[in-house]
Design an enzyme around this catalytic site. Structure first.
Site, mmCIF file in Angstrom:
data_model
loop_
_atom_site.group_PDB
_atom_site.id
_atom_site.type_symbol
_atom_site.label_atom_id
_atom_site.label_comp_id
_atom_site.label_asym_id
_atom_site.label_seq_id
_atom_site.Cartn_x
_atom_site.Cartn_y
_atom_site.Cartn_z
ATOM 1 N N LYS A 136 -0.710 3.127 3.722
ATOM 2 C CA LYS A 136 -0.664 1.808 3.109
ATOM 3 C C LYS A 136 -1.383 1.898 1.760
ATOM 4 O O LYS A 136 -2.378 2.626 1.628
ATOM 5 C CB LYS A 136 -1.371 0.813 4.028
ATOM 6 C CG LYS A 136 -1.346 -0.630 3.580
ATOM 7 C CD LYS A 136 -2.099 -1.487 4.601
ATOM 8 C CE LYS A 136 -2.032 -2.956 4.281
ATOM 9 N NZ LYS A 136 -2.762 -3.778 5.282
ATOM 10 N N SER A 220 0.314 -7.222 6.786
ATOM 11 C CA SER A 220 0.387 -6.735 5.432
ATOM 12 C C SER A 220 0.756 -5.255 5.329
ATOM 13 O O SER A 220 1.069 -4.781 4.236
ATOM 14 C CB SER A 220 -0.963 -6.961 4.732
ATOM 15 O OG SER A 220 -2.003 -6.238 5.358
ATOM 16 N N SER A 244 -2.397 -7.255 10.664
ATOM 17 C CA SER A 244 -1.648 -6.494 9.659
ATOM 18 C C SER A 244 -1.131 -5.128 10.077
ATOM 19 O O SER A 244 -0.300 -4.558 9.370
ATOM 20 C CB SER A 244 -2.493 -6.343 8.390
ATOM 21 O OG SER A 244 -2.668 -7.583 7.766
#
Length: 571
Positions: A136, A220, A244
């Site tokens: 990420k 996210s 997330s």
């Protein structure tokens, strides 16, 4: 104050173009192929495989554990594996817009070094030798941007205090993965601010769901979920402060682990409002297999991260705990006559927003499977999750959006419309109110713990874990994510949670229930957003929740539940 004279739109467009230019020409799709992808509902499986060779497909359809075994057995080289995943990730980005950073050249050079190391030393570098791992876009890799979705950090690293150190700093967990033999090859998309259940920012726009392009990939860590749905990675690093790593896993049909904060290192990683540490964000893993999660946690903890990051608790991987829980069922998930069966709570609804029909069907399937396997299931009715969400959300917004606004000011970019209302500048939370909320949070934790302990009253056996929805819907229609209580309450409790895929929304099985009476205006919004045709094909996952620092336990239970589901479907 703007620090850049160039308009933010120009900088974002240049960044998008430079990312695409990093894809080798032989891996680029034609305009006709891109148009075909744009009109395709489901990009996964057979569709993306059309752009890959048979050898590529044979490699990328393997899971993490099998890949590292094959490299160690010399059935595959690190270079073969890395090439296949880089190519698949390149295609995935072109048809799904899921990458922020591409550093394939660096990855291929690393793979060659690993192959040379193995040939010279006669042993692998570590348990992740040759395994491509995606990140990420919060984790720093030397020589690579970290934008975290902010235009103002293009060309630098978000979170680096000294500009002269841009591209020189490496997150601690990045260093740990490299020491274990991993190959890092790309960084995945995320939403502006991180605090959003979809993946959208002003640099690359929006990442959609590869299983159904009408829907969101979640957030996210949404780019991680989308990339794995397309088999562009089997193991990735994400973070979770409100769902997330769990939301993208459930929405994309993969697995994830949200540990208790401070189990893994966040040192030198970018974050939103990092000074808020009453309820910390946690580093977690996403994977195409449960075995990948176990491999990742065991491997990273073997580096003893607490010796370099004082925020990490000194708990090594507890193999005994994992084995003891896993031994309570056979490989088919069925309870052993000689062992005590699992006792699982099932959380049907949070009593604020009811789940859509595909989620309820998924919950019923899991419950039927574990009961069929001989385990106990009881209803779970804890203190209201709405209370936890109210407290937790207040902490996320405690700085009055100062951190978010400071990053926006670097380029002059605006907030994306969906979150503009939440992040307008305002006065920060006063200290005394902050302290009052802290006490409320502690009281909620105590009440939840007391309820959990009370489950032993009827039979002397306490609930081992809880089966819960991740969201009240499957992969959501963009702009229709109205309710995050199912995940956010678990962040306030700092519990351990794993997500497993269960099924997919099916318009023939999950009809709209016109008799449903909404509980409140938000429930009405959520219910009216359900469209069986639009949701058809969306993955459905559930989260399995244990208490603080029970990662090994929840992974073992997740393995049992997954096996029980497989067995149940065969009957």
């Amino acid at each position: 104050m703007r620090l850049q004279a160039t308009p933010w739109e120009v900088r974002a467009a240049a960044k998008r173009a430079s990312t695409l230019e990093k894809i080798p020409p032989e891996w680029r799709l034609t305009p006709a192929q891109l148009a075909e992808a744009a009109n395709q509902r489901d990009l996964t499986g057979p569709f993306i495989q059309k752009f890959l060779s048979a050898e590529d497909v044979a490699i990328v359809t393997k899971d993490s554990v099998e890949i590292v075994k094959d490299i160690k057995a010399k059935k595959l080289s690190a270079l073969q594996v890395t090439t296949a995943f880089c190519k698949t990730a390149a295609v995935a980005h072109q048809i799904n817009n899921c990458l922020h950073e591409i550093f394939f050249d660096q990855a291929l050079a690393r793979a060659r070094e690993l192959d040379a190391y193995y040939a010279d030393k006669g042993e692998t570098m570590g348990p992740l030798h040759g395994l491509p791992v995606s990140l990420k876009d919060q984790f720093h890799v030397k020589g690579v941007d970290t934008t975290m979705g902010y235009v103002g950090w293009i060309g630098s690293n978000l979170g680096i205090k000294d500009p002269s150190q841009a591209h020189q700093v490496e997150s601690q967990i990045t260093t740990e993965l490299l020491s274990l033999g991993a190959v890092l090859f790309c960084k995945t998309s995320l939403p502006q601010t991180l605090l959003f259940g979809e993946t959208k920012n002003n640099i690359i726009g929006q990442t959609m769901n590869p299983h159904n392009q009408n829907l969101s990939c979640g957030g996210s860590s949404g780019g991680e979920g989308a990339l794995m749905a397309l088999r562009g990675s089997t193991l990735g690093l994400g973070t979770d402060i409100g769902g997330s790593v769990r939301i993208p896993a459930a929405f994309n049909g993969i697995f994830s682990l949200k540990p208790t904060p401070e189990r893994l290192s966040y040192r030198d990683a970018a974050n939103t409002n990092p000074g808020q540490n009453t309820y910390r964000s946690t580093v977690g893993f996403l994977s195409t297999s449960l075995g990948g999660l176990v491999l990742a946690l065991r491997s990273v903890l073997s580096t003893r991260p607490w010796e370099r990051d004082p925020a990490v608790v000194p708990i090594p991987f507890r193999q005994t705990t994992f084995d003891e829980y896993r031994a309570r069922a056979g490989s088919d998930g069925k309870a052993k006559p000689s062992e005590r069966p699992l006792k699982l709570g099932v959380f049907w609804t949070d009593r604020t927003v009811g789940p859509h029909p595909p989620i309820l069907r998924g919950l019923r399937e899991v419950v039927d499977a574990v009961r069929h396997a001989g385990h106990k299931v009881v209803d779970w009715e804890p203190p209201l999750h709405a209370t936890a969400r109210r407290i937790h959300f207040a902490f996320l917004m405690a700085d009055g959006a100062d951190d978010v606004q400071s990053h926006l000011a670097l380029s002059g970019e605006p907030l994306v419309p969906e979150i503009a209302g939440d992040f307008q500048p305002r006065a920060p939370l006063p200290l005394l109110e902050y302290q009052k909320l802290t006490l409320e949070g502690l009281e909620y934790e105590a009440a939840y713990s007391d309820y959990w302990n009370s489950t032993a009253a009827d039979d002397g056996q306490i609930v081992d874990a809880v089966i819960m929805p991740v969201a009240p819907h499957a992969a959501v229609i963009p702009g229709q994510y109205h309710h995050v209580h199912y995940t956010e309450a678990i962040n306030l409790l700092n519990y351990s949670a794993a997500v497993i895929p269960v099924t997919k929304a099916d318009k023939s099985l999950d009809a709209f229930d016109s008799s449903y009476q909404p509980l409140n205006p938000v429930d009405k919004l959520n219910w009216e957003s359900y469209d069986p045709e639009l949701y058809h094909g969306a993955p459905v996952g559930v989260q399995l929740v244990a208490r603080k620092f029970e990662e090994e336990k929840i992974l073992a239970i997740a393995d049992i539940v997954t096996a029980a589901l497989t067995t149940y479907r065969k009957k």
